[in-house]
Design an enzyme around this catalytic site. Sequence first.
Site, PDB file in Angstrom:
ATOM      1  N   ASP A 134     -21.448  68.692  23.973  1.00 65.08           N
ATOM      2  CA  ASP A 134     -21.453  66.912  24.475  1.00 65.08           C
ATOM      3  C   ASP A 134     -23.173  67.750  24.755  1.00 65.08           C
ATOM      4  O   ASP A 134     -23.837  69.439  24.945  1.00 65.08           O
ATOM      5  CB  ASP A 134     -21.468  66.790  25.976  1.00 65.08           C
ATOM      6  CG  ASP A 134     -19.642  66.363  24.859  1.00 65.08           C
ATOM      7  OD1 ASP A 134     -19.722  65.698  23.797  1.00 65.08           O
ATOM      8  OD2 ASP A 134     -19.377  66.184  26.359  1.00 65.08           O
ATOM      9  N   LYS A 135     -24.273  67.187  24.328  1.00 72.55           N
ATOM     10  CA  LYS A 135     -25.753  67.027  24.682  1.00 72.55           C
ATOM     11  C   LYS A 135     -25.929  67.710  25.757  1.00 72.55           C
ATOM     12  O   LYS A 135     -26.634  68.732  25.768  1.00 72.55           O
ATOM     13  CB  LYS A 135     -26.350  65.529  24.629  1.00 72.55           C
ATOM     14  CG  LYS A 135     -27.575  65.723  24.885  1.00 72.55           C
ATOM     15  CD  LYS A 135     -28.382  64.857  24.384  1.00 72.55           C
ATOM     16  CE  LYS A 135     -29.895  64.254  25.213  1.00 72.55           C
ATOM     17  NZ  LYS A 135     -30.956  63.202  24.906  1.00 72.55           N
TER      18      LYS A 135
END
Length: 302
Positions: A134-135
Amino acid sequence: MIEHKASEKDRLDKIVSKIETNLSREAIQRMIKSGKILVNGKQEKPSYKTELGDIITIEQEVPEEIELKPQEMPLDIVYEDVDILVVNKEKGIVVHPGNGNPDGTLVNAVMARCKGSLSGIGGKIRPGIVHRIDKDTSGLVIIAKNDNSHINLSKQIQNREVEKTYIALVRGKIKENEATINMPIGRSTKDRKKMAVIKTGKEAITHFKVLKRYNEFTLLEVKIETGRTHQIRVHLSEIGYPIVGDEVYSNGKNPFNVKGQMLHAAKLTFKHPKTREKITVEAPLPQYFKDVLNILKLQESN
C-alpha cells in the site's frame, strides 16, 4: 453504474466482455476480483456460470489517460542483478500509476533506473510489478526485469513460497505471544472502497508474534500466507488491535501525529527466478518508526 440481466448461461467474464466491448478480458477479471462487478449484489469469481435472469451490476469508472514516463527519483535499492530489482519503498509513495496518481510512483522511478528493461506482463502501467504494498506501507518490493522472472516469481507467490515478514505497531496490549488469524477477506458491502472480513471473501491467513508490549501499544512481527488487499490492516483491526495511524481501518488518531499505517515490509525470502538460489533481503525500520518506538521506550522508563 449499469445493470444487465443475463440472457444466457456462460462465464461471468465472457458475459461482461460482450457488454463492455471496450474492456480487455484482463481488465474485466480485475474488476470482478475487486468487487466492481457483482452478480445479484454479490461478489463472484470470473469463472462463475451465470443463470438466466441474473442481475449483473457494473461499476463504471471514468478512465484517465496516463502517459507513463521515466522519472529520476531516489531509490533505496536493496538488491539488484540482471533479472530482478528489490527496492525499499518509502511510505507515501504509490507503487504504480492510476487514477489520481499519474506520476511520481515507484514505477516511474524504476523505469528511469532500468531504462526499458522491465517485464511487460503487468501491463502498460505496471511494468515489472510482481506484487504491491500500500501507499502508506513502507518496505520491500520485488521488480521483475524480464518476463521469465515475472512468471517465476508470480508462481512462487501463488504457491505461497515467498515468505513476507512485516513489522507493525498496533493500538492495545495483545495478551497472546503469538497467534494466527484465519478470516476470509472481500470487498466491504457497506463501503466499496474498503475491504472487510466477510463469509463470501477469499481465504486470508495472517500469523503474528509479539516483539514488545508497551503500556497501550504492541509491536508485532507479522507473516502472511496469502496476499489479500489490505490483509494485515483488516485482520488486525478485526480482532481489535488496529495499526497505529491507519486512516481507513481505525480512526487514525494517535499521540504521535503519524499519518498512515505504521506497517513496514521488513523482510522477503524467495528463490532467485533463474539460479533458484534462496535469497533473503531485509529493510530496516524507517526513521519515523524508530522515533515512535523511542518515545514509547522513554514513556516506560519514566
